[in-house]
Design a protein around this motif. Structure first.
Motif, PDB file in Angstrom:
ATOM      1  N   ILE A 280       0.770  -1.273   0.025  1.00  7.86           N
ATOM      2  CA  ILE A 280       0.002   0.098   0.195  1.00  7.86           C
ATOM      3  C   ILE A 280       0.842   1.307   0.015  1.00  7.86           C
ATOM      4  O   ILE A 280       1.961   1.194   0.307  1.00  7.86           O
ATOM      5  CB  ILE A 280      -1.104  -0.200   1.084  1.00  7.86           C
ATOM      6  N   GLU A 281       0.238   2.384  -0.454  1.00  9.15           N
ATOM      7  CA  GLU A 281       0.918   3.551  -0.416  1.00  9.15           C
ATOM      8  C   GLU A 281      -0.170   4.716  -0.152  1.00  9.15           C
ATOM      9  O   GLU A 281      -1.069   4.666  -0.939  1.00  9.15           O
ATOM     10  CB  GLU A 281       1.933   3.786  -1.724  1.00  9.15           C
ATOM     11  N   ARG A 282      -0.014   5.647   0.523  1.00  9.89           N
ATOM     12  CA  ARG A 282      -0.841   6.736   0.982  1.00  9.89           C
ATOM     13  C   ARG A 282      -2.177   6.201   1.212  1.00  9.89           C
ATOM     14  O   ARG A 282      -3.153   6.539   0.471  1.00  9.89           O
ATOM     15  CB  ARG A 282      -0.961   7.560  -0.245  1.00  9.89           C
ATOM     16  N   GLY A 283      -2.159   5.067   1.794  1.00  6.42           N
ATOM     17  CA  GLY A 283      -3.520   4.411   2.053  1.00  6.42           C
ATOM     18  C   GLY A 283      -4.200   3.552   1.104  1.00  6.42           C
ATOM     19  O   GLY A 283      -5.279   2.821   1.365  1.00  6.42           O
ATOM     20  N   LYS A 284      -3.728   3.724  -0.127  1.00 10.64           N
ATOM     21  CA  LYS A 284      -4.305   3.023  -1.208  1.00 10.64           C
ATOM     22  C   LYS A 284      -3.831   1.503  -1.602  1.00 10.64           C
ATOM     23  O   LYS A 284      -2.257   1.552  -1.335  1.00 10.64           O
ATOM     24  CB  LYS A 284      -4.368   3.939  -2.515  1.00 10.64           C
ATOM     25  N   LEU A 285      -4.227   0.883  -2.129  1.00  9.76           N
ATOM     26  CA  LEU A 285      -3.596  -0.666  -2.838  1.00  9.76           C
ATOM     27  C   LEU A 285      -2.804  -0.310  -3.795  1.00  9.76           C
ATOM     28  O   LEU A 285      -3.248   0.283  -4.621  1.00  9.76           O
ATOM     29  CB  LEU A 285      -4.728  -1.394  -2.958  1.00  9.76           C
ATOM     30  N   VAL A 286      -1.586  -0.724  -3.772  1.00 10.05           N
ATOM     31  CA  VAL A 286      -0.708  -0.663  -4.989  1.00 10.05           C
ATOM     32  C   VAL A 286      -0.870  -2.024  -5.788  1.00 10.05           C
ATOM     33  O   VAL A 286      -1.085  -2.232  -6.934  1.00 10.05           O
ATOM     34  CB  VAL A 286       0.616  -0.219  -4.641  1.00 10.05           C
ATOM     35  N   VAL A 287      -0.803  -3.167  -5.030  1.00 13.76           N
ATOM     36  CA  VAL A 287      -0.965  -4.414  -5.715  1.00 13.76           C
ATOM     37  C   VAL A 287      -0.851  -5.603  -4.428  1.00 13.76           C
ATOM     38  O   VAL A 287      -0.390  -5.313  -3.456  1.00 13.76           O
ATOM     39  CB  VAL A 287       0.279  -4.726  -6.352  1.00 13.76           C
ATOM     40  N   SER A 288      -1.569  -6.599  -4.696  1.00 17.02           N
ATOM     41  CA  SER A 288      -1.650  -7.600  -3.704  1.00 17.02           C
ATOM     42  C   SER A 288      -1.591  -9.216  -4.547  1.00 17.02           C
ATOM     43  O   SER A 288      -2.241  -9.121  -5.487  1.00 17.02           O
ATOM     44  CB  SER A 288      -2.789  -7.535  -2.699  1.00 17.02           C
ATOM     45  N   GLY A 289      -1.133 -10.114  -3.599  1.00 13.69           N
ATOM     46  CA  GLY A 289      -1.172 -11.309  -4.433  1.00 13.69           C
ATOM     47  C   GLY A 289      -0.156 -12.100  -3.818  1.00 13.69           C
ATOM     48  O   GLY A 289       0.706 -11.734  -3.203  1.00 13.69           O
ATOM     49  N   SER A 290      -0.035 -13.385  -4.581  1.00  9.07           N
ATOM     50  CA  SER A 290       1.164 -14.356  -4.122  1.00  9.07           C
ATOM     51  C   SER A 290       2.439 -13.682  -4.743  1.00  9.07           C
ATOM     52  O   SER A 290       2.399 -12.710  -5.396  1.00  9.07           O
ATOM     53  CB  SER A 290       1.270 -15.771  -4.704  1.00  9.07           C
ATOM     54  N   ILE A 291       3.751 -14.025  -4.034  1.00  7.21           N
ATOM     55  CA  ILE A 291       4.952 -13.155  -4.406  1.00  7.21           C
ATOM     56  C   ILE A 291       4.998 -13.280  -6.140  1.00  7.21           C
ATOM     57  O   ILE A 291       5.282 -12.346  -6.763  1.00  7.21           O
ATOM     58  CB  ILE A 291       6.311 -13.942  -3.806  1.00  7.21           C
ATOM     59  N   ALA A 292       4.720 -14.642  -6.687  1.00  5.26           N
ATOM     60  CA  ALA A 292       4.859 -14.514  -7.967  1.00  5.26           C
ATOM     61  C   ALA A 292       4.106 -13.774  -8.841  1.00  5.26           C
ATOM     62  O   ALA A 292       4.257 -13.211  -9.761  1.00  5.26           O
ATOM     63  CB  ALA A 292       4.509 -16.083  -8.578  1.00  5.26           C
ATOM     64  N   GLU A 293       2.569 -13.696  -8.255  1.00  3.82           N
ATOM     65  CA  GLU A 293       1.531 -12.928  -9.064  1.00  3.82           C
ATOM     66  C   GLU A 293       2.093 -11.489  -8.907  1.00  3.82           C
ATOM     67  O   GLU A 293       2.039 -10.679  -9.913  1.00  3.82           O
ATOM     68  CB  GLU A 293       0.369 -12.729  -8.442  1.00  3.82           C
ATOM     69  N   VAL A 294       2.641 -11.016  -7.792  1.00  2.00           N
ATOM     70  CA  VAL A 294       3.079  -9.447  -7.586  1.00  2.00           C
ATOM     71  C   VAL A 294       4.187  -9.169  -8.610  1.00  2.00           C
ATOM     72  O   VAL A 294       4.491  -8.141  -9.070  1.00  2.00           O
ATOM     73  CB  VAL A 294       3.341  -9.271  -6.094  1.00  2.00           C
ATOM     74  N   ALA A 295       5.257 -10.390  -8.609  1.00  2.00           N
ATOM     75  CA  ALA A 295       6.488 -10.093  -9.389  1.00  2.00           C
ATOM     76  C   ALA A 295       5.817  -9.843 -10.881  1.00  2.00           C
ATOM     77  O   ALA A 295       6.520  -8.911 -11.470  1.00  2.00           O
ATOM     78  CB  ALA A 295       7.292 -11.129  -9.078  1.00  2.00           C
ATOM     79  N   GLN A 296       5.100 -10.678 -11.280  1.00  4.22           N
ATOM     80  CA  GLN A 296       4.792 -10.499 -12.681  1.00  4.22           C
ATOM     81  C   GLN A 296       3.976  -9.235 -12.866  1.00  4.22           C
ATOM     82  O   GLN A 296       4.272  -8.486 -13.926  1.00  4.22           O
ATOM     83  CB  GLN A 296       3.582 -11.479 -12.935  1.00  4.22           C
TER      84      GLN A 296
END
Ligand SMILES: Nc1ncnc2c1ncn2[C@@H]1O[C@H](COP(=O)(O)OP(=O)(O)OP(=O)(O)O)[C@@H](O)[C@H]1O
Ligand SMILES: [Mg+2]
Length: 311
Positions: free
Chosen positions: A208-224
């Motif tokens: 998260i950044e400034r209260g907002k979601l940037v990305v979430s998921g398994s490490i592989a999903e986020v890396a992608q």
């Protein structure tokens, strides 16, 4: 994906400041998930709401399907919250401190004694049972704090920067405790600034950044999502230089680095393409002792996905 924690459009404002802004994500059971964001991103605010210590202005969250707003008492029994401040009461020994919280969570008689013994054993606190709880070192204090959080056998642990201020050994020991908890089937949601530590420990992340979601998921999903290409490590039994030259000649291999006995490079392709590359490299006479993709580096993902602005 089965889920233990669901957060939906959670929002918390302090005056004009939107500390948590329509935040949504899910955490599956039995996994360790990291909660990452720069200072002031809203991690502690979110965790305090999930722990039912604060209420959102809007949105909701569910632990095992139970709403934190409609049934906070049930949620409290299912979660263990370790805040970023450990403030033990004065004049209590380690054992008395645990006994106090075990009583408060309704444990009685033999069950209480057994639970305290088990939890203190798990956190390696037995030898310190008679020490004053407010005179412990930082590392031991964090273990006592974790032990207290485990007394009522929660399914979900919410840990706010549990490793901050610990020395390297204490960090590793703490990480092992967390891994053992996940192996025992508990979900762990853990915030930290030490990204290298999280990448070794976590199955997934919420950034998260400034209260907002940037990305979430398994490490592989986020890396992608972050455009991270897998990095391949090739350990050689023979000379490195010809191997480096061979891989450099392949269009799908980029950013190659030569080491004493190995080469590493970014690979642009799927598993099938990677298998083909290995087959061709061996057929070309390269003597390969080891061939593997390296785990995505959370630090890189973090730097790529957040812009580093502070509140
Ligand atoms: N009780 C409060 N009153 C006013 N503002 C608050 C309050 N609690 C938090 N904030 C503000 O909300 C924002 C998010 O704070 P929060 O503590 O959740 O961030 P964090 O991600 O945990 O940061 P850190 O990494 O520094 O622990 C910050 O700008 C903070 O100043
Ligand atoms: Mg915080």
């Amino acid at each position: 994906m089965s889920e233990l924690l669901r957060v939906r459009r959670l929002t918390r404002t302090f005056g004009d400041l939107v500390a948590v802004d329509k935040l949504s994500f899910v955490v599956p059971p039995g996994e360790i998930w990291g909660f990452i964001g720069p200072n002031g991103a809203g991690k502690t605010t979110t965790m305090r709401i999930l722990a039912t210590l604060d209420v959102p202005d809007k949105g909701n969250a569910w632990v095992g399907g139970v709403s934190i707003q409609e049934d906070p008492a049930t949620v409290r029994r299912r979660i263990g919250f370790m805040s970023d401040q450990f403030a033990p009461y004065a004049n209590l020994t380690v054992h008395e401190y645990l006994d106090f919280f075990a009583r408060a969570s309704g444990l009685r008689g033999k069950q209480r004694a057994d639970t305290i013994r088990q939890v203190a054993g798990f956190c390696h606190l037995e030898e310190f049972a008679r020490r004053p709880a407010d005179g412990l070192s930082k590392g031991m204090g964090q273990r006592l704090h974790l032990a207290k959080t485990l007394l009522h056998d929660p399914d979900l642990l919410i840990l706010d920067e549990p490793a901050s201020g610990l020395d390297p050994r204490a960090r590793i020991e703490f990480r092992e405790l967390i891994r053992a908890l996940a192996d025992a089937g508990k979900a762990v949601f853990i915030s930290s600034h030490i990204l290298a530590e999280l990448s070794e420990t976590c199955d997934g992340v919420v950034v998260i950044e400034r209260g907002k979601l940037v990305v979430s998921g398994s490490i592989a999903e986020v890396a992608q999502h972050a455009g991270h290409r897998p990095r391949v490590h090739v350990e050689l039994a023979g000379a490195v230089e010809p191997a480096a030259r061979w891989f450099l000649g392949r269009p799908e291999c980029g950013d190659l680095a030569e080491h004493d006995t190995s080469v590493t490079f970014d690979f642009d392709g799927d598993k099938t393409a990677l298998a083909e590359l290995l087959g061709q490299a061996t057929a070309a006479g390269l003597r390969i002792a080891e061939f593997r993709t390296l785990e995505a580096d959370l630090e890189q993902i973090f730097m790529r996905t957040t812009s580093g602005r502070l509140h």
